[in-house]
Design a protein around this motif. Structure first.
Motif, PDB file in Angstrom:
ATOM      1  N   GLU A   1      16.188  17.160   6.695  1.00 52.16           N
ATOM      2  CA  GLU A   1      14.934  17.616   6.085  1.00 52.16           C
ATOM      3  C   GLU A   1      13.775  16.749   6.554  1.00 52.16           C
ATOM      4  N   ARG A   2      12.697  17.403   6.948  1.00 50.82           N
ATOM      5  CA  ARG A   2      11.498  16.663   7.298  1.00 50.82           C
ATOM      6  C   ARG A   2      10.767  16.264   6.012  1.00 50.82           C
ATOM      7  N   GLU A   3      10.110  15.120   6.024  1.00 48.03           N
ATOM      8  CA  GLU A   3       9.247  14.739   4.890  1.00 48.03           C
ATOM      9  C   GLU A   3       8.160  15.798   4.727  1.00 48.03           C
ATOM     10  N   THR A   4       7.899  16.191   3.505  1.00 51.52           N
ATOM     11  CA  THR A   4       6.779  17.117   3.291  1.00 51.52           C
ATOM     12  C   THR A   4       5.585  16.406   2.665  1.00 51.52           C
ATOM     13  N   ASP A   5       5.731  15.108   2.399  1.00 49.06           N
ATOM     14  CA  ASP A   5       4.573  14.341   1.934  1.00 49.06           C
ATOM     15  C   ASP A   5       3.662  14.041   3.114  1.00 49.06           C
ATOM     16  N   THR A   6       2.409  13.771   2.802  1.00 45.99           N
ATOM     17  CA  THR A   6       1.449  13.414   3.847  1.00 45.99           C
ATOM     18  C   THR A   6       0.894  12.035   3.538  1.00 45.99           C
ATOM     19  N   PHE A   7       0.149  11.487   4.511  1.00 42.43           N
ATOM     20  CA  PHE A   7      -0.409  10.140   4.320  1.00 42.43           C
ATOM     21  C   PHE A   7      -1.649  10.171   3.438  1.00 42.43           C
ATOM     22  N   ASP A   8      -1.805   9.076   2.701  1.00 39.39           N
ATOM     23  CA  ASP A   8      -3.067   8.762   2.039  1.00 39.39           C
ATOM     24  C   ASP A   8      -4.174   8.853   3.100  1.00 39.39           C
TER      25      ASP A   8
ATOM     26  N   TRP B   1       0.848  -1.189   0.000  1.00 40.55           N
ATOM     27  CA  TRP B   1       0.000   0.000   0.000  1.00 40.55           C
ATOM     28  C   TRP B   1       0.893   1.253   0.000  1.00 40.55           C
ATOM     29  N   GLY B   2       0.869   1.974  -1.110  1.00 44.11           N
ATOM     30  CA  GLY B   2       1.619   3.226  -1.187  1.00 44.11           C
ATOM     31  C   GLY B   2       0.875   4.307  -0.425  1.00 44.11           C
ATOM     32  N   VAL B   3       1.495   4.831   0.631  1.00 43.92           N
ATOM     33  CA  VAL B   3       0.761   5.761   1.499  1.00 43.92           C
ATOM     34  C   VAL B   3       1.251   7.206   1.382  1.00 43.92           C
ATOM     35  N   SER B   4       2.254   7.459   0.566  1.00 44.43           N
ATOM     36  CA  SER B   4       2.741   8.844   0.423  1.00 44.43           C
ATOM     37  C   SER B   4       1.841   9.628  -0.519  1.00 44.43           C
ATOM     38  N   ARG B   5       1.464  10.818  -0.118  1.00 44.02           N
ATOM     39  CA  ARG B   5       0.745  11.710  -1.022  1.00 44.02           C
ATOM     40  C   ARG B   5       1.480  13.043  -1.018  1.00 44.02           C
TER      41      ARG B   5
END
Ligand code: ANZ
Ligand code: ZN
Length: 834
Positions: free
Chosen positions: A486-493, A420-424
């Motif tokens: 660097e913090r991730e700037t993507d959010t969860f699905d 399950w790809g959860v990065s958005r």
């Protein structure tokens, strides 16, 4: 009480009453059987639509009914608050997604309250609150440590003009929905959850989900798509590494005349380096849609790589093709082609002039004509060397053993299910709690730094990600080496949030743990109600997430939802009610015009929950007329009798009334009412609420025909008793569906204590009322009572004596004795002297 039905006032009074008493607050109580009733929570899009109204009315009727059956009921409500529409609205109206969302929640919460749904509002949650998503982040860091989440490069839709990733629904005809630029595929690192590690368990447990519609279980089975097959290794001349293929038909191995690899297969890329024609072909394939559905329709095309593969059994050389129908993501991204026994391979072979060799024949010896198409059935192996004569199962095993011994393959399972790809690459979602350090790589945010709070004051313009333009958000230090990171700037699905909200409700909004221990009392959800469109993703992700929670020690049961009801669609003029079709009906306008009970009644009466509901303005006004008739019944003169002025006196009156004294007419009426009640009780258990309403309507018809009485006396007490008891039944039966009007009518027309309807019980039909014209006799043996028997009124003495002698208890007392005399006193007793 008012003479005229005024729903707005009645409904406001009932709702105030429930609120004052906290009627729907749920409390764990080990001594009582629980019932957790859950409707899928809404996305706060702005206003409720008819689909919501239907879903939530079904849930509320079930919850109220279970409460009447004595269950300890939990029915919570909340908001699936993250998602794309908030970002779109933000861009259009220049209002931050958070503000837009919270305003919508406020409005829709009022609408739900106005509909009188019995929710435990203390447990309300919104997934965009840090108190909620912090636990999701916390669990993600746990899963990271367990190796159940990982990062890998995966493609996204990229708009080069807006410099933004597009969701699939934002790509219209291959172009960006906003600026019309041609969308590109871009490979970027993304996070995945290892749902495949649970594939077998998720599949096998479907058999136990007997409270789910078979259709949904089948869809999940197909989605997981477990295939039993064999991995076969084809030699590649000068390479150490063999070409691996996955097949479910090893019995056809001797009929392989070529192999085909996906355009993205490393072998294809390698061959293309020296072959510009092939390289162009591969690029063309990559531009085409790669969804499986699109693949079915695609014209089958391929190109020879010039490479040869060595057959693992015969040692023959076969050509290696690149073919557009081979999916890189399935199996090994390569197939052994058997044109005689696979239709796709057959068509391909025809097109490119490749040999077609039959190696399987029908078991019954029927002829096969390969000039018209492949023979795809199972049968016996022919022309297959050592495997000739074997049936499918024998060949399967023999070939697997042969390959295993030679180190050229093995039996294995293959799954359609992908991780399950959860990065958005979206702003309005839960920040992924990961810090990327140039020295240490991806490091989870430590517990004490959670939650990673999403900044809410942002302006969105649809270009790029706002988080990437906020150094105060993404510039940080590495938790491991303290260097700049660097913090991730993507959010969860957003499917992440809806995968565990049911468990959060059950545990309450605790700030000590993700799921508080009290949740074990409520879980699993006894009844889940929602749309069929969630049959696969939401319900599969929730089943997966539940197991993650279980394996983290947060829940005890294996499955989240014991029973699932998928309600049908709301239609207008035969097609689905939807914004895009412009055929929606605003429930708010109906509530304002007719009141909540009318809306609830219409949605429950128009069709059973599982079927689609056809909108009808006539149906709505009909529902309203019915409620007026129900109300008018309460204005009958009988309820004004001083002897019946309150619940207590009505109860006493009924308690002292002997139903055996009813005249024939009234006995018929009472039998009809109890018959309808019996039907309604049966239907309500099966959630057939439309026929429960129909039973209530018939009761109203029966009761409306009873002539009014001027005062209570010995003559008419039977008629009055029948009316009083019947109204009590009627109000109880309808109360889960139209709770407000019943709340008002309860003290006016029902027996029992003068309390609100919410504490009442579901009525039981009286068996003696159902049997028409039957009388009960006492049977004595030697003057001692031994039994009671029922016989048809007016039966002769022989028939009565026979019935008495047949009673098992009587038989025991007369068995080995001689019967001397039988005395029958009609309508009263039988005495057998032995
Ligand atoms: C040889 C063969 C002969 C096959 C035959 C079928 C019939 P399921 O049941 O869905 O698992 N296949 C394998 N990998 C593939 C890929 N990446 N893209 C497209 N097709 C692929 O299907 C398994 C079958 O699908 C495999 O069995 C393979 O074709 C094909 F008479 O192998 B078969
Ligand atoms: Zn570091």
């Amino acid at each position: 009480m008012s003479k005229i039905y005024q729903p707005a006032e009645a409904e406001a009074r009932a709702q105030q009453y429930w609120e004052d008493r906290n009627s729907f607050r749920a409390k764990e109580d080990a001594g009582r059987e629980k019932f957790y009733c859950l409707s899928m929570f809404p996305y706060p899009s702005g206003r409720l639509h008819m689909g919501h109204v239907r879903n939530y009315t079904i849930g509320d009727v079930i919850a109220r009914y279970q409460r009447m059956k004595g269950k300890n009921v939990l029915q919570p409500m909340g908001w699936d608050a993250f998602g794309l529409p908030a970002e779109n609205a933000a861009i259009q109206n220049q209002v931050p997604p958070a503000k837009w969302t919270y305003e919508n929640i406020r409005y829709m919460r009022d609408q739900l309250k106005r509909l009188g749904f019995g929710y435990d509002w203390d447990r309300e949650l919104a997934t965009c609150h840090p108190e909620y998503y912090r636990w999701e982040q916390w669990l993600f860091t746990r899963l990271f440590k367990k190796g159940l989440v990982y990062k890998k490069v995966a493609p996204v839709n990229w708009c080069p003009k807006d410099c933004t990733v597009l969701a699939n629904e934002q790509v219209v005809d291959g172009r960006c929905w906003r600026c019309d630029t041609v969308v590109e595929r871009k490979e970027i690192p993304q996070w995945f959850m290892k749902i495949t590690a649970y594939a077998d368990e998720l599949l096998d447990a479907l058999d136990g989900l007997t409270g789910w519609p078979e259709q949904v279980r089948t869809m999940q089975r197909n989605w997981i798509g477990r295939s039993k097959g064999v991995e076969v290794h084809f030699g590649l001349g000068n390479s150490e590494q063999p070409l691996r293929v996955f097949t479910t038909r090893p019995d056809t191995i001797m009929g392989v005349t070529y192999v085909a690899v996906a355009p993205e297969h490393p072998l294809a890329e390698q061959a293309a380096q020296k072959n510009p024609g092939l390289s162009a072909f591969i690029q063309e394939c990559q531009r085409m849609a790669t969804s499986e559905a699109a693949m079915e329709l695609l014209e089958k095309k391929g190109m020879d790589t010039g490479l040869k593969a060595i057959h693992p059994v015969s040692g023959a050389e076969v050509p290696v093709y690149v073919a557009n129908f081979v999916l890189m993501a399935y199996g090994e991204g390569a197939v052994m082609a058997v044109p005689a026994h696979d239709q796709r391979d057959w068509e391909f072979a025809h097109k490119y002039g490749l040999p077609i060799t039959q190696v399987v024949a029908p078991a019954d010896g029927a002829p096969v004509n390969l000039s018209e198409g492949a023979f795809t059935g199972k049968g016996v192996c022919v022309e297959s060397g050592p495997f000739t004569g074997m049936d499918f199962d024998q060949a399967f095993d023999a070939i697997a053993v042969y390959l295993e011994q030679d180190n050229k393959g093995c039996k294995r399972m293959n799954y359609r299910l992908r991780d399950w790809g959860v990065s958005r690459q979206r702003y309005w979602g839960t920040p992924i709690p990961i810090i990327n350090c140039p020295n240490c790589g991806a490091i989870p945010v430590p517990d004490e730094d959670l939650p990673v709070v999403l900044p809410e004051k942002v302006a969105l313009d649809g270009v790029g990600s706002p988080l990437q333009r906020m150094p105060e958000f993404h510039e940080t230090r590495c938790p491991s080496c303290d260097g700049p990171a660097e913090r991730e700037t993507d959010t969860f699905d957003t499917f992440m949030e809806s995968s565990w909200y049911y468990a959060r409700y059950a545990g309450g909004n605790s700030d000590r743990s993700m799921v508080e221990t009290g949740a074990q009392y409520w879980l699993p959800v006894d009844q889940y109600v929602g749309g069929i469109e969630h049959a696969i993703l939401h319900l599969l992700y929730a089943r997966f997430y539940h197991r993650l929670l279980r394996d983290e020690g947060l829940v005890e049961c294996d499955e989240p939802f014991t029973n699932l009801l998928t309600q049908g669609m709301v239609l207008k003029d035969g097609s689905k009610m939807s914004k895009s079709k412009g055929n929606t009906v605003d429930p708010q306008q109906l509530i304002d015009q007719y009141g909540a009970d009318t809306v609830r009644l219409f949605t429950m009466f128009a069709s059973p929950p599982k079927q689609s509901l056809e909108w009808s303005a006539e149906g709505v006004s009909g529902a309203h007329r019915f409620l007026k008739r129900l109300w008018n019944l309460s204005n009958r003169p009988e309820y004004g009798f001083p002897e019946l002025i309150d619940c207590e006196s009505r109860r006493r009156f009924l308690g002292s009334f002997d139903w055996r004294h009813l005249n024939d007419d009234m006995r018929k009426v009472r039998s009809e009412i109890h018959g309808l009640l019996k039907q309604a009780s049966y239907d309500v258990d099966r959630y057939q609420f439309n026929t429960v309403v129909a039973a209530g309507m018939k009761m109203v018809n029966v009761l409306s025909q009873l002539p009014s009485q001027e005062s209570l006396n010995d003559e008419n007490s039977g008629a009055v008793a029948t009316l009083v008891e019947s109204m009590d039944i009627l109000v109880r039966v309808l109360s889960p569906i139209v709770p407000h009007i019943c709340h008002e009518l309860w003290p006016a027309v029902a027996i029992g204590i003068e309390e609100a309807i919410i504490d009442t019980t579901w009525p039981e039909p009286d068996a003696t009322a159902l049997v028409q014209d039957v009388i009960e006799l006492v049977v004595q043996v030697n003057g001692k009572m031994r039994a009671k028997v029922s016989v048809a009124a007016g039966s002769n003495n022989e028939a009565i004596e026979l019935a008495a002698r047949q009673d098992p208890n009587v038989q025991r007392h007369i068995a080995d004795k001689e019967v001397k005399k039988v005395i029958v006193v009609p309508d009263k007793l039988v005495n057998i002297v032995v």
